[in-house]
Motif scaffolding. Structure first.
Motif, PDB file in Angstrom:
ATOM      1  N   THR A 128       0.586  -1.504  -0.033  1.00 49.90           N
ATOM      2  CA  THR A 128       0.566   0.022  -0.166  1.00 49.90           C
ATOM      3  C   THR A 128       0.649   1.424  -0.027  1.00 49.90           C
ATOM      4  OG1 THR A 128      -0.141  -0.274   2.404  1.00 49.90           O
ATOM      5  CG2 THR A 128      -2.333  -0.402   0.825  1.00 49.90           C
ATOM      6  N   VAL A 129       1.772   1.556   1.097  1.00 50.42           N
ATOM      7  CA  VAL A 129       2.192   2.644   1.201  1.00 50.42           C
ATOM      8  C   VAL A 129       3.265   2.875   0.106  1.00 50.42           C
ATOM      9  CG1 VAL A 129       3.682   4.433   2.700  1.00 50.42           C
ATOM     10  CG2 VAL A 129       2.114   3.042   3.412  1.00 50.42           C
ATOM     11  N   MET A 130       4.329   2.239  -0.251  1.00 56.75           N
ATOM     12  CA  MET A 130       5.480   1.661  -0.512  1.00 56.75           C
ATOM     13  C   MET A 130       5.004   1.901  -2.103  1.00 56.75           C
ATOM     14  SD  MET A 130       7.621   1.562   1.556  1.00 56.75           S
ATOM     15  CE  MET A 130       8.874   2.022   0.595  1.00 56.75           C
ATOM     16  N   PRO A 131       4.263   1.487  -2.482  1.00 54.93           N
ATOM     17  CA  PRO A 131       3.477   1.444  -4.415  1.00 54.93           C
ATOM     18  C   PRO A 131       3.448   3.454  -4.310  1.00 54.93           C
ATOM     19  CG  PRO A 131       3.227  -0.413  -3.855  1.00 54.93           C
ATOM     20  CD  PRO A 131       3.597   0.471  -2.540  1.00 54.93           C
ATOM     21  N   ARG A 132       2.823   3.518  -3.509  1.00 53.73           N
ATOM     22  CA  ARG A 132       2.519   5.114  -3.776  1.00 53.73           C
ATOM     23  C   ARG A 132       3.963   5.884  -3.782  1.00 53.73           C
ATOM     24  NH1 ARG A 132      -2.406   5.936   0.549  1.00 53.73           N
ATOM     25  NH2 ARG A 132      -3.260   3.453   0.427  1.00 53.73           N
ATOM     26  N   VAL A 133       4.929   5.769  -3.317  1.00 50.51           N
ATOM     27  CA  VAL A 133       5.471   6.433  -2.433  1.00 50.51           C
ATOM     28  C   VAL A 133       6.389   6.475  -4.120  1.00 50.51           C
ATOM     29  CG1 VAL A 133       7.917   6.892  -1.507  1.00 50.51           C
ATOM     30  CG2 VAL A 133       6.295   6.102  -0.879  1.00 50.51           C
ATOM     31  N   ASP A 185      -3.718  -1.443  12.164  1.00 49.47           N
ATOM     32  CA  ASP A 185      -3.466  -0.202  11.708  1.00 49.47           C
ATOM     33  C   ASP A 185      -4.109   0.841  10.938  1.00 49.47           C
ATOM     34  OD1 ASP A 185      -1.842  -0.340   8.783  1.00 49.47           O
ATOM     35  OD2 ASP A 185      -2.426  -2.441  10.046  1.00 49.47           O
ATOM     36  N   PRO A 186      -3.889   2.192  10.509  1.00 48.18           N
ATOM     37  CA  PRO A 186      -4.419   2.851   9.612  1.00 48.18           C
ATOM     38  C   PRO A 186      -4.288   2.787   8.426  1.00 48.18           C
ATOM     39  CG  PRO A 186      -2.914   4.306  10.494  1.00 48.18           C
ATOM     40  CD  PRO A 186      -2.855   2.963  11.717  1.00 48.18           C
ATOM     41  N   VAL A 187      -3.144   1.967   8.116  1.00 45.17           N
ATOM     42  CA  VAL A 187      -2.974   1.766   6.586  1.00 45.17           C
ATOM     43  C   VAL A 187      -4.386   0.686   6.185  1.00 45.17           C
ATOM     44  CG1 VAL A 187      -1.467   1.180   4.900  1.00 45.17           C
ATOM     45  CG2 VAL A 187      -0.841   2.973   6.557  1.00 45.17           C
ATOM     46  N   THR A 188      -4.134  -0.879   6.964  1.00 40.04           N
ATOM     47  CA  THR A 188      -4.946  -1.830   6.961  1.00 40.04           C
ATOM     48  C   THR A 188      -6.165  -1.213   6.426  1.00 40.04           C
ATOM     49  OG1 THR A 188      -3.432  -2.865   7.679  1.00 40.04           O
ATOM     50  CG2 THR A 188      -5.805  -3.997   7.166  1.00 40.04           C
ATOM     51  N   ALA A 189      -7.092  -0.354   8.158  1.00 37.35           N
ATOM     52  CA  ALA A 189      -7.664   0.249   7.804  1.00 37.35           C
ATOM     53  C   ALA A 189      -9.006   0.441   6.399  1.00 37.35           C
ATOM     54  CB  ALA A 189      -7.895   0.950   9.109  1.00 37.35           C
ATOM     55  N   GLU A 190      -7.403   1.249   6.004  1.00 34.53           N
ATOM     56  CA  GLU A 190      -7.964   2.049   4.824  1.00 34.53           C
ATOM     57  C   GLU A 190      -8.000   1.527   3.994  1.00 34.53           C
ATOM     58  OE1 GLU A 190      -6.260   6.292   3.999  1.00 34.53           O
ATOM     59  OE2 GLU A 190      -6.541   7.104   6.048  1.00 34.53           O
ATOM     60  N   ALA A 191      -7.572   0.636   3.554  1.00 27.94           N
ATOM     61  CA  ALA A 191      -7.754  -0.620   2.367  1.00 27.94           C
ATOM     62  C   ALA A 191      -8.931  -1.018   2.725  1.00 27.94           C
ATOM     63  CB  ALA A 191      -6.293  -1.345   1.897  1.00 27.94           C
ATOM     64  N   MET A 192      -9.058  -1.245   3.896  1.00 29.99           N
ATOM     65  CA  MET A 192     -10.209  -2.213   3.769  1.00 29.99           C
ATOM     66  C   MET A 192     -11.464  -1.513   3.645  1.00 29.99           C
ATOM     67  SD  MET A 192     -10.801  -5.613   4.341  1.00 29.99           S
ATOM     68  CE  MET A 192     -12.007  -6.220   4.207  1.00 29.99           C
ATOM     69  N   GLN A 194       0.393  11.696  10.426  1.00 32.95           N
ATOM     70  CA  GLN A 194      -1.118  13.091  11.097  1.00 32.95           C
ATOM     71  C   GLN A 194      -2.365  12.465  10.593  1.00 32.95           C
ATOM     72  OE1 GLN A 194      -0.105  16.281  12.323  1.00 32.95           O
ATOM     73  NE2 GLN A 194      -2.571  16.330  12.784  1.00 32.95           N
ATOM     74  N   ARG A 195      -2.901  12.227   9.709  1.00 30.77           N
ATOM     75  CA  ARG A 195      -3.776  11.090   9.660  1.00 30.77           C
ATOM     76  C   ARG A 195      -4.206  10.565  10.330  1.00 30.77           C
ATOM     77  NH1 ARG A 195      -4.281   8.268   3.532  1.00 30.77           N
ATOM     78  NH2 ARG A 195      -2.511  10.432   2.982  1.00 30.77           N
ATOM     79  N   SER A 196      -3.130   9.580  10.668  1.00 31.28           N
ATOM     80  CA  SER A 196      -4.094   8.466  11.977  1.00 31.28           C
ATOM     81  C   SER A 196      -4.360   9.119  13.674  1.00 31.28           C
ATOM     82  CB  SER A 196      -3.473   7.409  12.299  1.00 31.28           C
ATOM     83  OG  SER A 196      -2.012   7.835  12.590  1.00 31.28           O
ATOM     84  N   GLN A 197      -3.969  10.473  13.511  1.00 33.46           N
ATOM     85  CA  GLN A 197      -4.086  11.020  14.907  1.00 33.46           C
ATOM     86  C   GLN A 197      -5.560  11.886  14.487  1.00 33.46           C
ATOM     87  OE1 GLN A 197      -0.900  13.938  15.200  1.00 33.46           O
ATOM     88  NE2 GLN A 197       0.491  11.715  15.835  1.00 33.46           N
ATOM     89  N   ASP A 198      -5.731  12.099  13.115  1.00 35.01           N
ATOM     90  CA  ASP A 198      -6.885  13.269  12.896  1.00 35.01           C
ATOM     91  C   ASP A 198      -7.847  12.657  13.246  1.00 35.01           C
ATOM     92  OD1 ASP A 198      -5.089  15.985  12.468  1.00 35.01           O
ATOM     93  OD2 ASP A 198      -4.535  15.876  11.025  1.00 35.01           O
TER      94      ASP A 198
END
Length: 312
Positions: free
Chosen positions: A108-113, A244-251, A302-306
């Motif tokens: 998820t994160v790495m391909p975007r970067v 974690d928030p990355v998995t949450a948003e992907a789901m 920051q996104r996860s804190q928000d």
């Protein structure tokens, strides 16, 4: 006999071969004809045989010079490639950059970067490797990977860390009444089926401490090793889990998503780190790539804190 001729002599020789004339070679190289003649004479002295015969029709190559010319062309072509390589290395886009990532962020994160980086530096060569945090920590420290993203608790002394804390939240099946709550605490989870990563994972240990603080004991009914697996188990209605928030948003982006993400109190973070070796210097391309990765991790923090911190 060891040859001591320099590249300039070879370049002059190559130009005389191409033009068939000392004077034309001099004009193309923007030097004087005597300078061309001197370079050829010196080269003939060094190789030990005649290169050109001068006649009324111009300059004729000797048979030996014909064979030498083939080798000189290869040498000078290699030098040209070497110049391109050194320019690329200096500018930070030559060579292959190998980046390693923990499984949770790799798809998820790495391909975007990498996509953002390649927009700015399209000629770069990248390699993404996915391993456990402990393996990545060892191999980055040894210089086998340029840099990596790991869970912070897997770090070792030989690494330089840039740490990030991602606020976690609870994944709850959408049919469960708890899915409608604004936030949940350990007390709310009494009697619920809890899904966790293995008992030694930082998220499980932190969740267990949160239960202990209110006099409860965490009883995990299902364990697995990856957050995406946890999320899919919740999606099947098998229980509630901290993810974690990355998995949450992907789901949540999936069409077959049947869960809700609910903030958890007290805040539990997944602590990750961008790591490099303390003893192996980062390549120029790695130095150029790191700000892209750091910016993405900071944005997720920051996104996860928000979204998931208490009171957000």
């Amino acid at each position: 006999m060891k040859l001591r001729h320099n590249l300039r002599q070879l370049q002059i020789f190559q130009e005389v071969v191409r033009t068939g004339s000392l004077s034309q070679a001099a004009r193309r190289l923007a030097i004087t004809q005597p300078a061309v003649s001197t370079a050829i004479t010196n080269l003939e002295s060094e190789v030990g045989f005649l290169l050109f015969r001068r006649n009324h029709y111009g300059t004729q190559l000797t048979p030996e010079a014909v064979h030498l010319a083939e080798g000189v062309d290869k040498v000078l072509a290699s030098v040209g490639h070497l110049d391109e390589l050194t320019d690329g290395l200096r500018d930070g886009h030559a060579g292959k950059l190998t980046v390693a990532s923990m499984p949770g962020l790799s798809p998820t994160v790495m391909p975007r970067v990498m996509a953002r980086y390649l927009v700015d530096f399209p000629d770069s060569r990248l390699s993404l490797q996915t391993f456990s945090s402990r393996k990545i920590a060892e191999w980055v420290a040894e210089g086998q990977f340029d840099l990596g993203v790991i869970e912070s608790d897997a770090a070792i002394e030989e690494l330089v860390l840039e740490e990030y804390r991602l606020c976690m939240a609870l994944a709850v099946p959408e049919g469960n009444p708890l899915a409608e709550k604004a936030s949940l605490s350990p007390v709310d989870l009494a009697g619920e089926t809890i899904i966790t990563l293995d008992q030694h994972h930082q998220s499980t240990l932190k969740l267990a401490r949160a239960f202990q603080q209110v006099g409860m004991t965490l009883q995990a009914s299902i364990e697995t090793h990856l957050f995406p697996s946890v999320a899919m188990l919740v999606n099947e209605g098998l229980g509630i889990a901290l993810i974690d928030p990355v998995t949450a948003e992907a789901m949540l982006a999936r069409r077959d998503c049947h869960l809700r993400i609910v903030p958890f109190t007290p805040t539990i973070t997944l602590d990750v780190a961008l790591v490099t070796s303390r003893f192996h210097p980062v390549s120029r391309q790695g130095q150029r790539f790191m700000p892209y990765l750091a910016a993405e991790l900071a944005a997720w923090q920051q996104r996860s804190q928000d979204r998931y911190a208490p009171g957000a």
